[in-house]
Design an enzyme around this catalytic site. Structure first.
Site, PDB file in Angstrom:
ATOM      1  N   LYS A 192     -20.271 106.407 -45.652  1.00  0.00           N
ATOM      2  CA  LYS A 192     -21.728 106.586 -45.599  1.00  0.00           C
ATOM      3  C   LYS A 192     -22.242 106.724 -47.022  1.00  0.00           C
ATOM      4  CE  LYS A 192     -24.925 110.227 -44.123  1.00  0.00           C
ATOM      5  NZ  LYS A 192     -25.168 111.261 -43.116  1.00  0.00           N
TER       6      LYS A 192
HETATM    7  C1  R5P Z   1     -25.588 115.180 -46.349  1.00  0.00           C
HETATM    8  O1  R5P Z   1     -24.666 115.642 -46.909  1.00  0.00           O
HETATM    9  C2  R5P Z   1     -25.584 115.113 -44.914  1.00  0.00           C
HETATM   10  O2  R5P Z   1     -24.373 114.523 -44.497  1.00  0.00           O
HETATM   11  C3  R5P Z   1     -26.717 114.381 -44.245  1.00  0.00           C
HETATM   12  O3  R5P Z   1     -26.330 114.246 -42.938  1.00  0.00           O
HETATM   13  C4  R5P Z   1     -27.017 113.042 -44.812  1.00  0.00           C
HETATM   14  O4  R5P Z   1     -27.506 113.154 -46.099  1.00  0.00           O
HETATM   15  C5  R5P Z   1     -27.943 112.182 -43.925  1.00  0.00           C
HETATM   16  O5  R5P Z   1     -29.121 112.742 -43.702  1.00  0.00           O
HETATM   17  P1  R5P Z   1     -30.484 112.222 -44.372  1.00  0.00           P
HETATM   18  O6  R5P Z   1     -30.761 110.877 -43.750  1.00  0.00           O
HETATM   19  O7  R5P Z   1     -31.469 113.259 -43.990  1.00  0.00           O
HETATM   20  O8  R5P Z   1     -30.242 112.094 -45.840  1.00  0.00           O
END
Ligand code: R5P
Length: 258
Positions: free
Chosen positions: A169
């Protein structure tokens, strides 16, 4: 392993809409994550998987929830410290299996003070995951100090894949196709801070066009005033080949109830 991966990434489309709600593990209280039943439960039917912590799973989810779980298993830092990279593994693989996780997730901090610690945690999880058939999702480029361009994200995602992550991710950036090209495992994008829906949908569309396998959006869905229309619009791009404009049209018609 394959069965678990297919719970998350639809084998027919090769794509996934993951919903990330793990933020409180280092941010504490987060807007719209206080009452999970009210803010998150309505989004689950449109999520291919939900990324959360053991605490949220235990305290706020229904035991009959059919949505596959990607379990956040790293932590140990908070936003009150300058260095967010000082994380370790917080949940055993045995516990992840007991909780019926479909994958485990941790952050890796390439270029940060605790780079080696987090990369070794990834390697440890992959070793244990192989024994149990548990995929590992590596989250790259988190933290205030990280540059988010194709060169850096390409480096970080490739390192995660080389160490054995099954899904990576990262953030969307210009020339994202270069990041995807250099990473041999599926990539999903995070959304970052809340931005206008139109822009967030455009990023998803462009990431999919560049070869991403989907998104793992959090705040850009659950902090939208119209969170259900938003996740449905995101889903239309990722799983139904909508363009960004078509998805925006869908969002606007759903939010006005037309
Ligand atoms: C960050 O460390 C987390 O894993 C969040 O889940 C990730 O950043 C995704 O969330 P957002 O789309 O709010 O950035």
């Amino acid at each position: 392993m394959k069965n678990r991966l297919q719970r998350i990434i639809n084998p027919k489309t090769g794509h996934t809409v993951m919903l990330a709600i793990d933020h409180p593990y280092f941010q504490g209280q987060v807007s719209n994550l206080s009452n999970i039943r009210e803010s998150i439960w309505p989004l689950l039917p449109y999520s291919d998987a939900v990324m959360l912590t053991r605490g949220t799973l235990r305290n706020s989810m229904d035991t009959g929830m059919p949505t596959p779980v990607v379990l956040r298993v790293s932590g140990g830092a908070s936003i009150l410290k300058d260095d967010l990279s000082d994380e370790e593994i917080t949940v055993s693989m045995r516990e992840a299996v007991r909780l019926n996780a479909s994958a485990v997730a941790l952050s890796v901090y390439v270029g940060a003070p605790h780079e080696k610690q987090t990369l070794m945690s990834l390697s440890k999880l992959v070793n244990e995951g192989e024994e149990y058939g548990m995929p590992v999702l590596a989250v790259t480029a988190v933290g205030r100090e990280m540059v988010r361009d194709a060169r850096y994200l390409g480096l970080a995602t490739r390192i995660a894949a080389e160490l054995g992550a099954h899904i990576v991710k990262t953030y969307y950036c210009e020339n994202f196709e270069k990041v995807v090209e250099g990473c041999p495992v599926p990539i999903v994008i995070a959304g970052g801070k809340k931005i206008p829906e139109e822009e967030a949908l455009k990023n998803v569309y462009e990431a999919i066009q560049a070869g991403a396998s989907g998104c793992d959006y959090g705040r850009n869905i659950f902090q939208s005033e119209f969170s259900v229309p938003m996740i449905r619009a995101v889903r239309s791009i990722v799983q139904e080949n909508y363009t960004a404009d078509e998805a925006l049209e869908l969002f606007n018609s759903l939010k006005t109830g037309k």
